[in-house]
Design a protein around this motif. Structure first.
Motif, PDB file in Angstrom:
ATOM      1  N   LYS A  22       0.823  -1.215   0.000  1.00 50.48           N
ATOM      2  CA  LYS A  22       0.000   0.000   0.000  1.00 50.48           C
ATOM      3  C   LYS A  22       0.854   1.262   0.000  1.00 50.48           C
ATOM      4  CE  LYS A  22      -4.411  -1.640   1.794  1.00 50.48           C
ATOM      5  NZ  LYS A  22      -5.517  -1.399   2.739  1.00 50.48           N
ATOM      6  N   ILE A  23       1.759   1.340  -0.979  1.00 46.87           N
ATOM      7  CA  ILE A  23       2.514   2.575  -1.189  1.00 46.87           C
ATOM      8  C   ILE A  23       2.411   2.962  -2.664  1.00 46.87           C
ATOM      9  CG2 ILE A  23       4.124   2.119   0.716  1.00 46.87           C
ATOM     10  CD1 ILE A  23       6.235   1.426  -1.441  1.00 46.87           C
ATOM     11  N   PRO A  24       2.424   4.254  -2.980  1.00 42.43           N
ATOM     12  CA  PRO A  24       2.354   4.684  -4.384  1.00 42.43           C
ATOM     13  C   PRO A  24       3.562   4.201  -5.166  1.00 42.43           C
ATOM     14  CG  PRO A  24       1.929   6.515  -2.882  1.00 42.43           C
ATOM     15  CD  PRO A  24       2.443   5.389  -2.051  1.00 42.43           C
ATOM     16  N   VAL A  25       3.368   3.986  -6.483  1.00 47.18           N
ATOM     17  CA  VAL A  25       4.470   3.541  -7.330  1.00 47.18           C
ATOM     18  C   VAL A  25       4.434   4.292  -8.655  1.00 47.18           C
ATOM     19  CG1 VAL A  25       3.100   1.552  -8.116  1.00 47.18           C
ATOM     20  CG2 VAL A  25       5.573   1.564  -8.479  1.00 47.18           C
ATOM     21  N   PHE A  26       5.578   4.856  -9.035  1.00 43.52           N
ATOM     22  CA  PHE A  26       5.745   5.518 -10.329  1.00 43.52           C
ATOM     23  C   PHE A  26       6.397   4.549 -11.302  1.00 43.52           C
ATOM     24  CE2 PHE A  26       5.210   9.151  -7.588  1.00 43.52           C
ATOM     25  CZ  PHE A  26       4.613  10.119  -8.388  1.00 43.52           C
ATOM     26  N   ASP A  27       6.014   4.667 -12.594  1.00 43.63           N
ATOM     27  CA  ASP A  27       6.479   3.737 -13.629  1.00 43.63           C
ATOM     28  C   ASP A  27       6.930   4.536 -14.856  1.00 43.63           C
ATOM     29  OD1 ASP A  27       7.031   1.348 -14.865  1.00 43.63           O
ATOM     30  OD2 ASP A  27       4.943   0.803 -15.250  1.00 43.63           O
ATOM     31  N   PRO A  28       8.193   4.971 -14.910  1.00 45.80           N
ATOM     32  CA  PRO A  28       8.660   5.821 -16.019  1.00 45.80           C
ATOM     33  C   PRO A  28       8.690   5.080 -17.351  1.00 45.80           C
ATOM     34  CG  PRO A  28      10.505   5.190 -14.618  1.00 45.80           C
ATOM     35  CD  PRO A  28       9.265   4.726 -13.924  1.00 45.80           C
ATOM     36  N   ALA A  73      -4.924   8.864  -4.706  1.00 44.00           N
ATOM     37  CA  ALA A  73      -5.621   8.284  -5.859  1.00 44.00           C
ATOM     38  C   ALA A  73      -6.552   9.295  -6.515  1.00 44.00           C
ATOM     39  CB  ALA A  73      -6.401   7.052  -5.426  1.00 44.00           C
ATOM     40  N   SER A  74      -7.214  10.121  -5.719  1.00 44.90           N
ATOM     41  CA  SER A  74      -8.169  11.088  -6.266  1.00 44.90           C
ATOM     42  C   SER A  74      -7.492  12.134  -7.145  1.00 44.90           C
ATOM     43  CB  SER A  74      -8.923  11.783  -5.129  1.00 44.90           C
ATOM     44  OG  SER A  74      -8.043  12.595  -4.359  1.00 44.90           O
ATOM     45  N   LYS A  75      -6.195  12.330  -6.950  1.00 44.71           N
ATOM     46  CA  LYS A  75      -5.447  13.311  -7.741  1.00 44.71           C
ATOM     47  C   LYS A  75      -4.642  12.659  -8.876  1.00 44.71           C
ATOM     48  CE  LYS A  75      -4.853  16.257  -3.655  1.00 44.71           C
ATOM     49  NZ  LYS A  75      -3.861  16.877  -2.739  1.00 44.71           N
ATOM     50  N   ASN A  76      -4.707  11.335  -8.950  1.00 46.60           N
ATOM     51  CA  ASN A  76      -3.907  10.596  -9.922  1.00 46.60           C
ATOM     52  C   ASN A  76      -4.742  10.333 -11.174  1.00 46.60           C
ATOM     53  OD1 ASN A  76      -1.935   9.042 -11.161  1.00 46.60           O
ATOM     54  ND2 ASN A  76      -2.383   7.197  -9.954  1.00 46.60           N
ATOM     55  N   PRO A  87       0.871   3.910 -11.528  1.00 42.80           N
ATOM     56  CA  PRO A  87      -0.116   2.833 -11.687  1.00 42.80           C
ATOM     57  C   PRO A  87      -0.847   2.442 -10.407  1.00 42.80           C
ATOM     58  CG  PRO A  87       1.956   2.275 -12.759  1.00 42.80           C
ATOM     59  CD  PRO A  87       2.224   3.476 -11.922  1.00 42.80           C
ATOM     60  N   TYR A  88      -0.334   2.854  -9.257  1.00 45.69           N
ATOM     61  CA  TYR A  88      -1.039   2.626  -7.995  1.00 45.69           C
ATOM     62  C   TYR A  88      -0.710   3.766  -7.041  1.00 45.69           C
ATOM     63  CZ  TYR A  88      -2.543   0.757  -3.550  1.00 45.69           C
ATOM     64  OH  TYR A  88      -3.168   0.601  -2.342  1.00 45.69           O
ATOM     65  N   PRO A  89      -1.733   4.342  -6.357  1.00 48.79           N
ATOM     66  CA  PRO A  89      -3.149   3.981  -6.388  1.00 48.79           C
ATOM     67  C   PRO A  89      -3.902   4.737  -7.491  1.00 48.79           C
ATOM     68  CG  PRO A  89      -2.776   5.615  -4.682  1.00 48.79           C
ATOM     69  CD  PRO A  89      -1.430   5.334  -5.300  1.00 48.79           C
ATOM     70  N   LEU A  90      -4.863   4.073  -8.126  1.00 45.65           N
ATOM     71  CA  LEU A  90      -5.694   4.683  -9.154  1.00 45.65           C
ATOM     72  C   LEU A  90      -7.107   4.923  -8.624  1.00 45.65           C
ATOM     73  CD1 LEU A  90      -4.733   2.546 -12.293  1.00 45.65           C
ATOM     74  CD2 LEU A  90      -4.086   4.923 -11.861  1.00 45.65           C
ATOM     75  N   SER A  91      -7.715   5.989  -9.075  1.00 43.06           N
ATOM     76  CA  SER A  91      -9.114   6.234  -8.742  1.00 43.06           C
ATOM     77  C   SER A  91      -9.996   5.649  -9.848  1.00 43.06           C
ATOM     78  CB  SER A  91      -9.380   7.733  -8.603  1.00 43.06           C
ATOM     79  OG  SER A  91      -9.021   8.403  -9.795  1.00 43.06           O
ATOM     80  N   GLU A 107       3.586  -4.046 -18.152  1.00 41.79           N
ATOM     81  CA  GLU A 107       4.637  -5.027 -17.879  1.00 41.79           C
ATOM     82  C   GLU A 107       4.898  -5.030 -16.365  1.00 41.79           C
ATOM     83  OE1 GLU A 107       8.206  -5.757 -20.999  1.00 41.79           O
ATOM     84  OE2 GLU A 107       8.522  -4.082 -19.628  1.00 41.79           O
ATOM     85  N   THR A 108       4.738  -6.134 -15.647  1.00 43.41           N
ATOM     86  CA  THR A 108       4.681  -7.520 -16.069  1.00 43.41           C
ATOM     87  C   THR A 108       3.389  -8.171 -15.597  1.00 43.41           C
ATOM     88  OG1 THR A 108       7.064  -7.598 -15.795  1.00 43.41           O
ATOM     89  CG2 THR A 108       6.007  -9.692 -15.922  1.00 43.41           C
ATOM     90  N   TYR A 109       2.755  -7.612 -14.574  1.00 44.39           N
ATOM     91  CA  TYR A 109       1.521  -8.155 -14.017  1.00 44.39           C
ATOM     92  C   TYR A 109       0.351  -7.199 -14.308  1.00 44.39           C
ATOM     93  CZ  TYR A 109       4.430 -11.306 -11.090  1.00 44.39           C
ATOM     94  OH  TYR A 109       5.308 -12.250 -10.634  1.00 44.39           O
ATOM     95  N   PRO A 110      -0.882  -7.672 -14.162  1.00 48.51           N
ATOM     96  CA  PRO A 110      -2.051  -6.844 -14.494  1.00 48.51           C
ATOM     97  C   PRO A 110      -2.472  -5.901 -13.364  1.00 48.51           C
ATOM     98  CG  PRO A 110      -2.782  -9.035 -13.902  1.00 48.51           C
ATOM     99  CD  PRO A 110      -1.272  -9.077 -13.874  1.00 48.51           C
ATOM    100  N   LEU A 111      -1.617  -4.974 -12.992  1.00 54.58           N
ATOM    101  CA  LEU A 111      -1.917  -4.081 -11.875  1.00 54.58           C
ATOM    102  C   LEU A 111      -2.994  -3.060 -12.236  1.00 54.58           C
ATOM    103  CD1 LEU A 111      -1.328  -3.018  -9.034  1.00 54.58           C
ATOM    104  CD2 LEU A 111       0.491  -1.610 -10.018  1.00 54.58           C
ATOM    105  N   ILE A 112      -2.799  -2.326 -13.327  1.00 56.17           N
ATOM    106  CA  ILE A 112      -3.812  -1.366 -13.770  1.00 56.17           C
ATOM    107  C   ILE A 112      -5.073  -2.105 -14.201  1.00 56.17           C
ATOM    108  CG2 ILE A 112      -4.331   0.428 -15.474  1.00 56.17           C
ATOM    109  CD1 ILE A 112      -1.318   0.987 -15.639  1.00 56.17           C
ATOM    110  N   GLU A 113      -4.881  -3.199 -14.895  1.00 57.12           N
ATOM    111  CA  GLU A 113      -5.999  -4.010 -15.394  1.00 57.12           C
ATOM    112  C   GLU A 113      -6.944  -4.432 -14.274  1.00 57.12           C
ATOM    113  OE1 GLU A 113      -6.525  -8.472 -17.327  1.00 57.12           O
ATOM    114  OE2 GLU A 113      -4.685  -7.350 -17.746  1.00 57.12           O
TER     115      GLU A 113
END
Length: 589
Positions: free
Chosen positions: A129-135, A218-221, A264-268, A283-289
């Motif tokens: 449960k921590i935010p993650v950036f994906d460049p 998440a509300s701002k993402n 990609p996390y957290p998403l609203s 890539e590699t798991y369905p996190l956003i999905e």
């Protein structure tokens, strides 16, 4: 100042430019160059900062967390499997939060190319449960590092930056600061047991506060949209860049809308009902999905394993019907497996072990010596330190079956410090019986020749306390302990025979430390003996030397049907003379 930087170098610059003054980690491809670059920057600008490798990832993250508790902006680096080792402190850090910025940089290896897994660190961020950036490119790795630090400070929360092999090792022009200045540091820790030493009931309250932070973040993402098609593709990371280029290349701007998720996390929740179809390609798991409940991996539109390279992304576009045709990329090449360097003392040790322990099970570990599998002297490779634990388990299992079975655990010096030591303590305490071989080349060779704890200097050549492996083992009460150079063939064989006799007679652990400097370092090559060898005319062409010793400087000439020495790669170590059963490899006078 514009410089061409790799993703790892860009991350290091962004960290120190943005006041990170405590950084720790453990070497692991593809992440290693981040800390190495940070050390160079510290030295160049004479920064007041602590930057150094730790004994393992768990310890490294705990050190960085505590520095952030003391109001010092901190960072931690590892590869994806290293984050597994550090997961315990990460889970708690998400709940306690921080008093300063804390950036977790995890480098993933989709493919995989240099790892035992191709897991997705974004899922561990989701789990913790921590935010993650994906460049999606190197510039974003630089920019997102700054954004992540800002977010971490704002919410007093660890934040992850997830890179992949292509981002870590790719290169791009980056506009960095001309100079990095020292800052005034004011370490401070206000005691708050209900937060930093929270009991389980108080952890419930901390969990509630964490969820509130995530809801706000998440509300701002928001997703960023490009193009105007009725089919929506959502992506992040390098895969987004691949798809973006393919849309332009195939003129799909009116067929596809591409949405980008920087975090990609957290998403609203997002209203996607205006699109005919929504597919996530990541890539590699369905996190956003999973968060947005789209199509993708779960209905086999996206491969469930492997790197999503440019041609794989093109096939995905074909599978979803926006491309009329697709021509698979077929590359015809012979895949030559990696092998130990010519002159590597590990090769000599493996060869000697096989002469004495012909019937053994060989439990291997993570490092250069994993390549012992090519020599037929590695039967298991699982995770860091598992060679010792596996030897323990095998030994007890065969004893339960009343079967005699020799076990040889083979581990490197840095891996022994990392997680092999605790397993050895357990094995000695519980009276296991096997041979532990520690291959000590005095460096973390596989990931860039970093210092080990046995070194008397740190990464910047300042004085450090050298830790003796043999003194540690002696303190554990091991009755059989020998330190030898595997280049000494006769003594090595004699010592191995003695270890086998000790194990059989006393039913206890025997330890041999094979110590020889890595020849892939300046010091190791300079101090290595130089003895030129030749293959005489009596060579029978049996290839036993090639098959059993597996040195790439031994090559087979198909025309003469004899073995030859490749002078371009041979370092004149003369270790191969023991590999010929007919004594056809001799020493040049």
């Amino acid at each position: 100042m514009i410089k061409v930087l790799s993703g790892n170098e860009a991350i290091a610059h962004a960290l120190l430019e943005n006041n990170v003054r405590f950084a720790s980690g453990y070497p692991g491809t593809p992440s290693s160059e981040i800390l190495t670059t940070a050390l160079k920057i510290k030295s160049k600008y004479n920064l007041d900062a602590y930057i150094e490798w730790s004994i393992n990832e768990k310890v490294a993250l705990e050190e960085a967390i505590s520095a952030s508790f003391a109001c010092v902006d901190s960072a931690f680096f590892c590869k994806q499997v290293g984050l597994n080792v550090a997961l315990d402190p990460l889970m708690s850090a998400a709940l306690t939060g921080t008093n300063a910025a804390l950036l977790i940089v995890a480098a993933d290896d989709p493919g995989p190319y240099s790892s035992q897994t191709e897991q997705d660190s974004r899922f561990l961020a989701f789990f913790a449960k921590i935010p993650v950036f994906d460049p999606s490119d190197i510039k974003e790795a630089y920019d997102f590092t700054k954004k992540a630090l800002k977010l971490s400070r704002q919410y007093q929360l660890p934040v992850m930056l997830r890179t992949t092999m292509r981002i870590s090792h790719g290169r791009q022009n980056i506009n960095i600061k001309e100079k990095i200045e020292n800052i005034e540091l004011n370490a401070n820790f206000e005691k708050n047991p209900s937060r930093f030493a929270a009991t389980p009931k108080l952890r419930y309250i901390l969990h509630k506060k964490l969820n509130e932070k995530l809801y706000t973040i998440a509300s701002k993402n928001q997703l960023k949209f490009d193009f105007s098609g009725k089919i929506l593709i959502i992506s992040s990371g390098l895969v987004y860049s691949n798809i973006y280029e393919l849309i332009l290349e195939h003129n799909l701007e009116d067929k596809v809308t591409l949405a980008k998720s920087d975090m990609p996390y957290p998403l609203s929740d997002v209203d996607l009902t205006s699109f005919e179809r929504v597919i996530t390609v990541e890539e590699t798991y369905p996190l956003i999905e999973l968060q947005l409940n789209t199509q993708g991996r779960r209905n086999n539109l996206v491969p469930k394993e492997g790197e999503l390279t440019f041609d794989v992304c093109e096939k995905i576009l074909y599978n979803i019907g926006v491309l009329r045709s697709f021509t698979p990329v077929n590359v015809d090449f012979k895949d030559k497996p990696p092998s130990l360097c010519p002159g590597c003392a590990h090769r000599s040790a493996f060869f000697e072990i096989k002469q004495v322990y012909k019937d053994a099970i060989f439990t291997g570990d993570i490092g250069c010596y994993t390549l012992g599998v090519n020599l037929g002297a590695t039967d298991t490779v699982h995770c860091m330190g598992a060679s010792v634990s596996f030897a323990f388990g095998f030994n007890k299992a065969f004893k339960l079956s009343a079967k005699k079975q020799h076990i040889v655990a083979i581990i490197g010096d840095s891996t022994f410090f990392h997680t092999g030591l605790t397993a050895l303590i357990d094995a000695i305490h519980n009276k296991a019986a096997f041979l532990l071989v520690i291959l000590d080349n005095s460096t973390v060779a596989m990931t860039g020749n970093q210092k080990t704890l046995s070194s008397s200097t740190d990464s910047l050549e300042s004085s450090a306390k050298s830790i003796s492996i043999e003194k540690i083992i002696q303190s554990l009460g091991a009755s059989f302990l020998e330190v030898i150079d595997p280049y000494d063939y006769q003594k090595s064989i004699e010592t191995l025979i003695a270890s086998k006799r000790c194990i059989d007679q006393n039913q206890e652990i025997a330890v041999i430390i094979f110590r020889h400097l890595c020849i892939n370092t300046d010091e190791g090559l300079k101090n290595n003996p130089v003895v030129k060898v030749f293959v005489d005319d009596n060579c029978k062409g049996c290839k036993l030397c090639i098959d059993e010793f597996e040195c790439q400087s031994l090559v087979f000439n198909e025309q003469t049907q004899k073995v030859e020495i490749d002078r371009k790669t041979c370092i004149d170590c003369a270790q191969c003379i023991y590999s010929c059963p007919f004594n056809s490899i001799g020493v040049l006078e």
